[in-house]
Design a protein around this motif. Structure first.
Motif, mmCIF file in Angstrom:
data_model
loop_
_atom_site.group_PDB
_atom_site.id
_atom_site.type_symbol
_atom_site.label_atom_id
_atom_site.label_comp_id
_atom_site.label_asym_id
_atom_site.label_seq_id
_atom_site.Cartn_x
_atom_site.Cartn_y
_atom_site.Cartn_z
ATOM 1 N N GLY A 68 0.771 -1.237 0.000
ATOM 2 C CA GLY A 68 0.000 0.000 0.000
ATOM 3 C C GLY A 68 0.798 1.281 0.000
ATOM 4 O O GLY A 68 0.214 2.357 -0.063
ATOM 5 N N ARG A 69 2.115 1.197 0.060
ATOM 6 C CA ARG A 69 2.918 2.422 0.076
ATOM 7 C C ARG A 69 3.029 3.077 -1.291
ATOM 8 O O ARG A 69 3.499 4.207 -1.411
ATOM 9 C CB ARG A 69 4.325 2.130 0.622
ATOM 10 N N HIS A 70 2.621 2.356 -2.335
ATOM 11 C CA HIS A 70 2.738 2.923 -3.675
ATOM 12 C C HIS A 70 1.614 2.416 -4.571
ATOM 13 O O HIS A 70 0.836 1.548 -4.189
ATOM 14 C CB HIS A 70 4.107 2.634 -4.282
ATOM 15 N N HIS A 71 1.538 2.969 -5.768
ATOM 16 C CA HIS A 71 0.487 2.626 -6.728
ATOM 17 C C HIS A 71 1.062 2.718 -8.138
ATOM 18 O O HIS A 71 2.215 3.094 -8.332
ATOM 19 C CB HIS A 71 -0.729 3.547 -6.553
ATOM 20 N N ASP A 72 0.248 2.395 -9.121
ATOM 21 C CA ASP A 72 0.672 2.430 -10.531
ATOM 22 C C ASP A 72 1.926 1.583 -10.758
ATOM 23 O O ASP A 72 2.834 1.985 -11.501
ATOM 24 C CB ASP A 72 0.919 3.865 -11.016
ATOM 25 N N VAL A 73 1.984 0.420 -10.139
ATOM 26 C CA VAL A 73 3.139 -0.462 -10.286
ATOM 27 C C VAL A 73 3.108 -1.052 -11.696
ATOM 28 O O VAL A 73 2.096 -1.612 -12.123
ATOM 29 C CB VAL A 73 3.121 -1.580 -9.224
ATOM 30 N N MET A 74 4.232 -0.905 -12.419
ATOM 31 C CA MET A 74 4.288 -1.347 -13.809
ATOM 32 C C MET A 74 5.613 -2.037 -14.115
ATOM 33 O O MET A 74 6.680 -1.498 -13.810
ATOM 34 C CB MET A 74 4.136 -0.134 -14.732
ATOM 35 N N VAL A 75 5.533 -3.217 -14.718
ATOM 36 C CA VAL A 75 6.742 -3.901 -15.178
ATOM 37 C C VAL A 75 7.277 -3.134 -16.384
ATOM 38 O O VAL A 75 6.553 -2.868 -17.344
ATOM 39 C CB VAL A 75 6.453 -5.371 -15.578
ATOM 40 N N LEU A 76 8.565 -2.781 -16.324
ATOM 41 C CA LEU A 76 9.215 -2.084 -17.427
ATOM 42 C C LEU A 76 10.052 -3.029 -18.278
ATOM 43 O O LEU A 76 10.191 -2.834 -19.479
ATOM 44 C CB LEU A 76 10.118 -0.972 -16.891
ATOM 45 N N HIS A 77 10.607 -4.049 -17.618
ATOM 46 C CA HIS A 77 11.477 -4.987 -18.335
ATOM 47 C C HIS A 77 11.583 -6.270 -17.513
ATOM 48 O O HIS A 77 11.674 -6.210 -16.285
ATOM 49 C CB HIS A 77 12.864 -4.363 -18.514
ATOM 50 N N TYR A 78 11.574 -7.393 -18.202
ATOM 51 C CA TYR A 78 11.711 -8.694 -17.546
ATOM 52 C C TYR A 78 12.503 -9.578 -18.495
ATOM 53 O O TYR A 78 12.202 -9.628 -19.692
ATOM 54 C CB TYR A 78 10.333 -9.302 -17.284
ATOM 55 N N GLU A 79 13.531 -10.252 -17.958
ATOM 56 C CA GLU A 79 14.327 -11.114 -18.823
ATOM 57 C C GLU A 79 14.986 -12.234 -18.043
ATOM 58 O O GLU A 79 15.268 -12.097 -16.854
ATOM 59 C CB GLU A 79 15.404 -10.312 -19.554
ATOM 60 N N GLU A 80 15.201 -13.346 -18.725
ATOM 61 C CA GLU A 80 16.023 -14.417 -18.181
ATOM 62 C C GLU A 80 17.469 -13.975 -18.346
ATOM 63 O O GLU A 80 17.830 -13.365 -19.353
ATOM 64 C CB GLU A 80 15.790 -15.716 -18.951
ATOM 65 N N ILE A 81 18.300 -14.257 -17.339
ATOM 66 C CA ILE A 81 19.688 -13.815 -17.388
ATOM 67 C C ILE A 81 20.620 -14.987 -17.082
ATOM 68 O O ILE A 81 20.222 -15.947 -16.426
ATOM 69 C CB ILE A 81 19.947 -12.651 -16.399
ATOM 70 N N THR A 82 21.832 -14.880 -17.560
ATOM 71 C CA THR A 82 22.842 -15.906 -17.265
ATOM 72 C C THR A 82 23.665 -15.536 -16.048
ATOM 73 O O THR A 82 24.270 -16.401 -15.420
ATOM 74 C CB THR A 82 23.780 -16.129 -18.466
ATOM 75 N N GLU A 83 23.696 -14.235 -15.735
ATOM 76 C CA GLU A 83 24.423 -13.778 -14.550
ATOM 77 C C GLU A 83 23.788 -12.498 -14.036
ATOM 78 O O GLU A 83 23.147 -11.757 -14.775
ATOM 79 C CB GLU A 83 25.894 -13.535 -14.860
ATOM 80 N N ARG A 84 23.986 -12.253 -12.762
ATOM 81 C CA ARG A 84 23.445 -11.052 -12.129
ATOM 82 C C ARG A 84 24.310 -9.841 -12.475
ATOM 83 O O ARG A 84 25.523 -9.940 -12.530
ATOM 84 C CB ARG A 84 23.429 -11.211 -10.605
ATOM 85 N N ARG A 85 23.673 -8.715 -12.652
ATOM 86 C CA ARG A 85 24.395 -7.460 -12.858
ATOM 87 C C ARG A 85 24.433 -6.640 -11.569
ATOM 88 O O ARG A 85 25.270 -5.798 -11.368
ATOM 89 C CB ARG A 85 23.730 -6.655 -13.980
ATOM 90 N N PHE A 86 23.483 -6.895 -10.668
ATOM 91 C CA PHE A 86 23.354 -6.114 -9.444
ATOM 92 C C PHE A 86 23.635 -6.996 -8.221
ATOM 93 O O PHE A 86 23.042 -6.817 -7.159
ATOM 94 C CB PHE A 86 21.955 -5.492 -9.369
ATOM 95 N N SER A 87 24.555 -7.923 -8.371
ATOM 96 C CA SER A 87 24.825 -8.908 -7.315
ATOM 97 C C SER A 87 25.535 -8.323 -6.103
ATOM 98 O O SER A 87 25.577 -8.950 -5.053
ATOM 99 C CB SER A 87 25.649 -10.068 -7.870
ATOM 100 N N GLY A 88 26.063 -7.121 -6.207
ATOM 101 C CA GLY A 88 26.791 -6.525 -5.100
ATOM 102 C C GLY A 88 25.905 -5.912 -4.031
ATOM 103 O O GLY A 88 26.407 -5.424 -3.031
ATOM 104 N N TRP A 89 24.593 -5.934 -4.235
ATOM 105 C CA TRP A 89 23.703 -5.266 -3.298
ATOM 106 C C TRP A 89 22.539 -6.155 -2.900
ATOM 107 O O TRP A 89 21.816 -6.655 -3.753
ATOM 108 C CB TRP A 89 23.125 -3.988 -3.922
ATOM 109 N N THR A 90 22.343 -6.365 -1.575
ATOM 110 C CA THR A 90 21.107 -6.998 -1.134
ATOM 111 C C THR A 90 19.954 -6.077 -1.491
ATOM 112 O O THR A 90 18.883 -6.524 -1.830
ATOM 113 C CB THR A 90 21.104 -7.287 0.382
ATOM 114 N N MET A 91 20.184 -4.775 -1.440
ATOM 115 C CA MET A 91 19.313 -3.766 -2.024
ATOM 116 C C MET A 91 20.047 -2.442 -1.937
ATOM 117 O O MET A 91 20.086 -1.797 -0.896
ATOM 118 C CB MET A 91 17.952 -3.670 -1.327
#
Length: 141
Positions: A68-91
């Motif tokens: 409930g903290r936000h609205h208008d949630v929209m997927v912009l991009h979704y893909e299968e990947i072979t490796e993570r690009r953002f692996s250095g961050w839990t968030m």
């Protein structure tokens, strides 16, 4: 199978407490789930990348849509990947108020975060540049 999901949403009211709460929740739960990514925010807009197993990422996204903290949630991009690009961050976190507006302008018609008006690929490219310029802050996994 690993996937990467990029979504955007609008917040009703962005506060420091709200950002801290989202990041604390993510950092507490994401390591056990195998989720990595970054949260980017500017004005009342959020953009987040989530990487991990397909089932886990999709379950997390469904929970985010119901948050409930936000609205208008929209997927912009979704893909299968072979490796993570953002692996250095839990968030990791990017507050666009603290970066050079020319980075946002490079990928958009205005120097204001509006992922709803640009392609998902352009948004991902901007996030890649934020990595390259060390604009992402937060704890590593």
């Amino acid at each position: 199978m690993l996937v990467r999901l990029l979504y955007a949403s609008r917040a009703y009211a962005v506060t420091t407490e709200m950002i801290d709460s989202i990041l604390a929740q993510s950092r507490a739960h994401n390591p056990a789930l195998g989720i990595t990514g970054i949260l980017c925010h500017g004005g009342n807009v959020f953009m987040q990348v989530i990487e991990g197993g397909r089932d886990t990422v999709n379950r997390l996204y469904n929970a985010i849509v119901r948050d409930g903290r936000h609205h208008d949630v929209m997927v912009l991009h979704y893909e299968e990947i072979t490796e993570r690009r953002f692996s250095g961050w839990t968030m990791g976190q990017v507050n666009l108020a603290r970066i050079n507006p020319s980075i946002v302008l490079k990928y958009s018609d205005r120097p204001v975060l509006d992922p709803f008006s640009v392609s998902g690929r352009a948004s991902l490219a901007m996030l890649e540049e934020l990595i390259a310029t060390a604009s992402i802050v937060g704890r590593t996994t």
